[in-house]
Write an enzyme that holds these catalytic residues in place. Structure first.
Site, PDB file in Angstrom:
ATOM      1  N   ASP A 190      37.786  69.842   3.003  1.00 45.50           N
ATOM      2  CA  ASP A 190      39.201  69.536   2.446  1.00 45.50           C
ATOM      3  C   ASP A 190      39.833  70.176   1.084  1.00 45.50           C
ATOM      4  O   ASP A 190      41.049  70.569   1.071  1.00 45.50           O
ATOM      5  CB  ASP A 190      39.534  68.085   2.626  1.00 45.50           C
ATOM      6  CG  ASP A 190      41.640  68.525   2.914  1.00 45.50           C
ATOM      7  OD1 ASP A 190      41.862  69.114   3.179  1.00 45.50           O
ATOM      8  OD2 ASP A 190      41.854  66.893   2.121  1.00 45.50           O
TER       9      ASP A 190
ATOM     10  N   CYS B  13      47.943  68.934  25.725  1.00 45.41           N
ATOM     11  CA  CYS B  13      49.255  68.647  25.140  1.00 45.41           C
ATOM     12  C   CYS B  13      50.278  68.706  26.119  1.00 45.41           C
ATOM     13  O   CYS B  13      50.833  68.285  26.583  1.00 45.41           O
ATOM     14  CB  CYS B  13      49.153  69.376  23.796  1.00 45.41           C
ATOM     15  SG  CYS B  13      48.441  69.047  22.180  1.00 45.41           S
TER      16      CYS B  13
ATOM     17  N   CYS C 290      53.867  67.199  26.704  1.00 47.29           N
ATOM     18  CA  CYS C 290      53.902  66.733  26.615  1.00 47.29           C
ATOM     19  C   CYS C 290      55.169  66.758  24.684  1.00 47.29           C
ATOM     20  O   CYS C 290      54.122  67.600  24.400  1.00 47.29           O
ATOM     21  CB  CYS C 290      53.504  65.688  26.603  1.00 47.29           C
ATOM     22  SG  CYS C 290      53.193  64.268  24.573  1.00 47.29           S
TER      23      CYS C 290
ATOM     24  N   CYS D 193      59.118  62.601  14.855  1.00 49.78           N
ATOM     25  CA  CYS D 193      59.282  62.957  13.510  1.00 49.78           C
ATOM     26  C   CYS D 193      61.150  62.573  12.228  1.00 49.78           C
ATOM     27  O   CYS D 193      61.708  63.337  13.267  1.00 49.78           O
ATOM     28  CB  CYS D 193      58.715  64.632  13.344  1.00 49.78           C
ATOM     29  SG  CYS D 193      58.743  64.925  11.529  1.00 49.78           S
TER      30      CYS D 193
ATOM     31  N   CYS E 281      57.696  67.664   5.639  1.00 49.53           N
ATOM     32  CA  CYS E 281      57.304  66.241   6.119  1.00 49.53           C
ATOM     33  C   CYS E 281      57.069  65.766   5.277  1.00 49.53           C
ATOM     34  O   CYS E 281      56.460  66.389   4.341  1.00 49.53           O
ATOM     35  CB  CYS E 281      55.692  67.764   5.941  1.00 49.53           C
ATOM     36  SG  CYS E 281      54.252  66.261   6.929  1.00 49.53           S
TER      37      CYS E 281
ATOM     38  N   CYS F  30      52.306  60.136   6.056  1.00 48.26           N
ATOM     39  CA  CYS F  30      53.203  59.157   7.620  1.00 48.26           C
ATOM     40  C   CYS F  30      52.196  59.418   8.603  1.00 48.26           C
ATOM     41  O   CYS F  30      51.382  60.661   8.667  1.00 48.26           O
ATOM     42  CB  CYS F  30      53.862  60.298   7.467  1.00 48.26           C
ATOM     43  SG  CYS F  30      55.681  59.737   8.549  1.00 48.26           S
TER      44      CYS F  30
ATOM     45  N   CYS G  49      53.806  60.799  13.845  1.00 48.04           N
ATOM     46  CA  CYS G  49      53.575  62.816  14.922  1.00 48.04           C
ATOM     47  C   CYS G  49      52.199  61.611  15.690  1.00 48.04           C
ATOM     48  O   CYS G  49      52.083  61.961  16.288  1.00 48.04           O
ATOM     49  CB  CYS G  49      53.553  63.389  14.463  1.00 48.04           C
ATOM     50  SG  CYS G  49      52.712  64.334  13.348  1.00 48.04           S
TER      51      CYS G  49
END
Length: 353
Positions: free
Chosen positions: A139, A193, A196, A203, A219, A246, A249
């Protein structure tokens, strides 16, 4: 050079060792450039969706392909470590006394935990193939972990832009090992996905201009972690009681029903004091108290001022008059963003006693 049979055998044993080290997913991708991946990155940057994260643009050539960062790389070993929660991340939504901290930040800092195990796996690989050179990433380098994870077959990038695993849902920390070995690549994971759009609809700040596209400027994770200074007024109410990151989602993704609570890496188990922290306590933190509370946590890197700023927005959204004393005490805070957030919160609480 590893011949085809030996390459497949090495990849099989590599996956076994990765599992023994606690990784939930392991796959292999080519280190070569994927033109579509590069085009999507350039489009995202061109639209300004990276907000103030200028490092995304300054090292574009390194991000386009692993070989842009390390020309000698031939293969990428993509790893996923599950941090699937035992509790519903949405359970505290709207709580007037408690704050919400993203699931990933409730335990030990994943950078340290995952990198330690990546290094152990890399040492095993070099022991098995002494000619191999390796580099490990978690990361903090210009590595596109999510599209590489998709290319390596461990999941697909969902409409919320995060990796989705059919076995572990949306709860994977990602790491990568670049190597000079030519290892047999996996088939890229297909998108599952379908029609969907649960993540898009969940969000609070409408941060998805379209499926598979995220505007970081809107975001909550960006606003509470990366954004410096006051959060734009248009987003403050939508922050709710989110004070660090958060999960909205991620939490609504239907694939999470297959994700069992993670136990393989116990360092990711949540600390009790971070699962449902009281806003009244967090608002009183000074720098020393903040550092003590978040020692060993990824939260520590944003510093006390940004964190308390976030807590003040949550206080203003709480409707909880019992927080007035703590909010008022911060009106004269030396940090301008904290003082501004305190004034905003006070106005909200006194307007809605």
């Amino acid at each position: 050079m590893v011949n085809a049979a030996a390459s497949h055998d090495l990849a099989r044993r590599l996956a076994q060792v990765a599992e023994s080290l606690g990784f939930a997913a392991c796959g292999i991708a080519s280190a070569g450039e994927d033109p579509l991946r590069g085009e999507r990155l350039e489009q995202w940057l061109g639209e300004g969706h990276h907000a103030s994260m200028e490092w995304m643009a300054t090292r574009l050539d390194h991000r386009r392909a692993p070989q842009g960062l390390w020309p000698e790389a031939r293969s990428v070993i993509a790893l996923g470590a599950s941090y699937a929660p035992a509790q519903d991340p949405l359970a505290l939504e709207g709580d007037s006394e408690r704050a919400r901290i993203s699931v990933y930040a409730q335990g030990r800092d994943y950078h340290d935990v995952v990198k330690k195990r990546l290094k152990a796996l890399a040492r095993w690989l070099v022991a098995e193939a002494p000619e191999a050179q390796v580099k490990v990433f978690v990361d903090t380098a210009p590595v596109m972990e999510k599209p590489l994870g998709e290319a390596a077959g461990i999941g697909w990038q969902g409409k919320h832009t995060n990796l989705v695993s059919p076995s572990h849902g949306s709860w994977l920390f990602l790491g990568a090992i670049y190597t000079t070995l030519d290892l047999a690549p996996a088939q890229p994971h297909r998108d599952q996905c379908g029609s969907c759009r649960a993540c898009l609809d969940a969000c609070p700040t409408d941060a998805f201009p379209a499926p598979y596209r995220l505007d970081a400027r809107r975001c909550i994770s960006y606003l509470t972690i990366e954004h410096k200074g006051p959060v734009p007024a248009e987003f403050r109410a939508a922050l709710g009681n989110h004070i660090y990151g958060c999960d909205d989602c991620l939490a609504v993704c239907p694939w999470n029903k297959f994700a069992a609570a993670s136990q393989a890496m116990t360092e990711f188990l949540p600390r009790a004091e971070l699962v449902a922290p009281r806003l009244a306590d967090l608002l009183t933190l000074d720098d020393a108290g903040f550092r003590a509370l978040f020692s060993g946590s990824p939260i520590k890197r944003i510093g006390r001022d940004r964190f308390v700023r976030n807590c003040l927005y949550a206080a203003g959204n709480s409707g909880n008059g019992a927080l007035l004393a703590q909010v008022t005490a911060l009106l004269s805070d030396p940090d301008p963003a904290v003082a501004d957030a305190a004034a905003w919160a006070l106005a909200r609480l006194t307007a809605n006693p």
